[in-house]
Write a protein that holds these residues in place. Structure first.
Motif, mmCIF file in Angstrom:
data_model
loop_
_atom_site.group_PDB
_atom_site.id
_atom_site.type_symbol
_atom_site.label_atom_id
_atom_site.label_comp_id
_atom_site.label_asym_id
_atom_site.label_seq_id
_atom_site.Cartn_x
_atom_site.Cartn_y
_atom_site.Cartn_z
ATOM 1 N N GLN A 23 11.784 18.077 13.847
ATOM 2 C CA GLN A 23 12.187 18.370 15.470
ATOM 3 C C GLN A 23 11.343 19.650 15.696
ATOM 4 O O GLN A 23 11.737 20.625 15.481
ATOM 5 N N MET A 24 10.670 19.497 16.935
ATOM 6 C CA MET A 24 9.965 20.607 17.477
ATOM 7 C C MET A 24 10.351 20.959 18.866
ATOM 8 O O MET A 24 10.295 20.064 19.765
ATOM 9 N N ASN A 25 11.187 22.137 19.035
ATOM 10 C CA ASN A 25 11.604 22.638 20.307
ATOM 11 C C ASN A 25 10.762 23.947 20.989
ATOM 12 O O ASN A 25 10.057 24.490 20.090
ATOM 13 N N ASN A 26 10.889 24.005 22.149
ATOM 14 C CA ASN A 26 10.217 24.996 22.630
ATOM 15 C C ASN A 26 8.838 25.272 22.259
ATOM 16 O O ASN A 26 8.322 26.350 21.727
ATOM 17 N N LEU A 27 7.992 24.110 22.556
ATOM 18 C CA LEU A 27 6.727 23.902 21.877
ATOM 19 C C LEU A 27 5.713 24.942 22.864
ATOM 20 O O LEU A 27 5.909 25.273 23.984
ATOM 21 N N LYS A 28 4.905 25.577 22.036
ATOM 22 C CA LYS A 28 4.164 26.660 22.596
ATOM 23 C C LYS A 28 2.639 26.141 22.615
ATOM 24 O O LYS A 28 2.192 25.272 21.656
ATOM 25 N N PRO A 29 1.717 26.440 23.283
ATOM 26 C CA PRO A 29 0.064 25.968 23.116
ATOM 27 C C PRO A 29 -0.212 26.252 21.770
ATOM 28 O O PRO A 29 -1.135 25.418 21.354
ATOM 29 N N GLU A 30 -0.037 27.301 21.019
ATOM 30 C CA GLU A 30 -0.639 27.490 19.834
ATOM 31 C C GLU A 30 -0.171 26.636 18.732
ATOM 32 O O GLU A 30 -0.290 26.581 17.601
ATOM 33 N N ASP A 31 1.123 25.668 19.136
ATOM 34 C CA ASP A 31 1.289 24.711 18.027
ATOM 35 C C ASP A 31 0.462 23.546 18.113
ATOM 36 O O ASP A 31 0.512 22.525 17.278
ATOM 37 N N GLN A 83 0.817 -1.348 -0.034
ATOM 38 C CA GLN A 83 0.047 -0.044 -0.053
ATOM 39 C C GLN A 83 0.799 1.340 0.162
ATOM 40 O O GLN A 83 1.951 1.229 0.810
ATOM 41 N N LEU A 84 0.571 2.252 -0.885
ATOM 42 C CA LEU A 84 1.453 3.369 -0.803
ATOM 43 C C LEU A 84 0.901 4.378 -0.071
ATOM 44 O O LEU A 84 -0.227 4.958 -0.157
ATOM 45 N N GLN A 85 1.598 4.672 0.967
ATOM 46 C CA GLN A 85 0.940 5.741 1.951
ATOM 47 C C GLN A 85 2.306 6.386 2.595
ATOM 48 O O GLN A 85 3.481 5.887 2.804
ATOM 49 N N LEU A 86 1.873 7.596 3.307
ATOM 50 C CA LEU A 86 2.873 8.231 4.346
ATOM 51 C C LEU A 86 2.180 7.969 5.724
ATOM 52 O O LEU A 86 0.903 8.247 5.880
ATOM 53 N N VAL A 87 2.951 7.766 6.525
ATOM 54 C CA VAL A 87 2.703 7.374 7.966
ATOM 55 C C VAL A 87 3.387 8.277 9.132
ATOM 56 O O VAL A 87 4.580 8.236 9.168
ATOM 57 N N GLU A 88 2.677 9.086 9.778
ATOM 58 C CA GLU A 88 3.206 10.210 10.614
ATOM 59 C C GLU A 88 3.256 9.520 12.034
ATOM 60 O O GLU A 88 2.086 8.549 12.317
ATOM 61 N N SER A 89 4.181 9.725 12.859
ATOM 62 C CA SER A 89 4.206 9.310 14.329
ATOM 63 C C SER A 89 5.005 10.463 15.010
ATOM 64 O O SER A 89 5.430 10.963 14.602
ATOM 65 N N GLY A 90 4.789 10.062 16.229
ATOM 66 C CA GLY A 90 5.660 11.059 17.448
ATOM 67 C C GLY A 90 4.828 11.902 17.935
ATOM 68 O O GLY A 90 5.319 12.985 18.690
ATOM 69 N N GLY A 91 3.555 12.240 17.760
ATOM 70 C CA GLY A 91 2.962 13.220 18.297
ATOM 71 C C GLY A 91 2.483 12.918 19.757
ATOM 72 O O GLY A 91 2.864 11.587 19.953
ATOM 73 N N GLY A 92 1.910 13.556 20.352
ATOM 74 C CA GLY A 92 1.441 13.513 21.653
ATOM 75 C C GLY A 92 1.372 14.627 22.560
ATOM 76 O O GLY A 92 1.463 15.685 22.215
ATOM 77 N N LEU A 93 1.321 14.555 24.043
ATOM 78 C CA LEU A 93 1.098 15.591 24.950
ATOM 79 C C LEU A 93 2.381 16.146 25.458
ATOM 80 O O LEU A 93 3.292 15.157 26.212
ATOM 81 N N VAL A 94 2.626 17.114 25.309
ATOM 82 C CA VAL A 94 3.638 17.634 25.918
ATOM 83 C C VAL A 94 3.490 19.155 26.488
ATOM 84 O O VAL A 94 2.777 19.684 26.255
ATOM 85 N N GLN A 95 4.334 19.398 27.591
ATOM 86 C CA GLN A 95 4.215 20.981 28.155
ATOM 87 C C GLN A 95 4.523 21.906 27.462
ATOM 88 O O GLN A 95 5.720 21.553 26.647
ATOM 89 N N PRO A 96 4.327 22.993 27.592
ATOM 90 C CA PRO A 96 4.901 24.354 27.109
ATOM 91 C C PRO A 96 6.464 24.427 27.295
ATOM 92 O O PRO A 96 7.120 24.150 28.474
ATOM 93 N N GLY A 97 7.251 24.512 26.381
ATOM 94 C CA GLY A 97 8.697 24.507 26.394
ATOM 95 C C GLY A 97 9.294 23.234 26.107
ATOM 96 O O GLY A 97 10.376 23.183 26.173
ATOM 97 N N GLY A 98 8.695 22.114 26.070
ATOM 98 C CA GLY A 98 9.157 20.776 25.638
ATOM 99 C C GLY A 98 9.234 20.360 24.202
ATOM 100 O O GLY A 98 9.071 21.356 23.376
ATOM 101 N N SER A 99 9.589 19.235 23.881
ATOM 102 C CA SER A 99 10.209 19.007 22.442
ATOM 103 C C SER A 99 9.656 17.704 22.182
ATOM 104 O O SER A 99 8.974 17.017 22.898
ATOM 105 N N LEU A 100 9.259 17.576 20.816
ATOM 106 C CA LEU A 100 8.827 16.324 20.213
ATOM 107 C C LEU A 100 9.550 16.181 18.868
ATOM 108 O O LEU A 100 9.891 17.324 18.215
ATOM 109 N N ARG A 101 9.581 14.967 18.428
ATOM 110 C CA ARG A 101 10.219 14.852 17.210
ATOM 111 C C ARG A 101 9.263 13.834 16.038
ATOM 112 O O ARG A 101 8.737 12.753 16.717
#
Length: 129
Positions: free
Chosen positions: A82-90, A1-19
């Motif tokens: 790579q997402m650093n210094n995350l804000k609620p508006e993200d 199957q031809l597809q793109l699959v995203e992963s790595g999301g979640g709940l993080v506090q302001p100022g935190g990071s996710l990839r």
């Protein structure tokens, strides 16, 4: 199957990071420019960051410059955000999309509605204390 699959999301506090990861399945993503887009409840989809096939050209929305970094590993068929210094508006659902390189990455990022060759199902990012 031809597809793109995203992963790595979640709940993080302001100022935190996710990839976030965007993995291609069934095709070689190295032939495509890849973009990350996001959509928050009640808002229009917007371009976050886009990257060229080689990775030498990138584009970022003004709201994420200096905080987010896009990269790709064509050997792994994967693009990262790579997402650093995350804000609620993200807070949003983050999608990745692939498009043959018929335009610049800046143009791709300013066309959040596409057209795309492939579009993922999305991963939720929530920034909250």
């Amino acid at each position: 199957q031809l597809q793109l699959v995203e992963s790595g999301g979640g709940l993080v506090q302001p100022g935190g990071s996710l990839r976030l990861s965007c993995a291609a399945s069934g095709f070689t993503s190295g032939y495509y420019s890849i973009g990350w887009f996001r959509q928050a409840p009640g808002k229009e989809r917007e371009g976050v960051s886009c990257i060229s096939i080689s990775g030498s050209s990138t584009n970022y929305a003004d709201s994420v410059k200096g905080r987010f970094t896009i990269s790709r590993d064509n050997a792994k068929n994967t693009v990262y955000l790579q997402m650093n210094n995350l804000k609620p508006e993200d807070t949003a659902v983050y999608y990745c999309a692939a498009r043959r390189p018929i335009q610049t990455v800046r143009e791709m990022c300013t066309q959040p509605r596409g057209p795309y060759d492939y579009f993922g199902q999305g991963t939720q990012v929530t920034v909250s204390s």
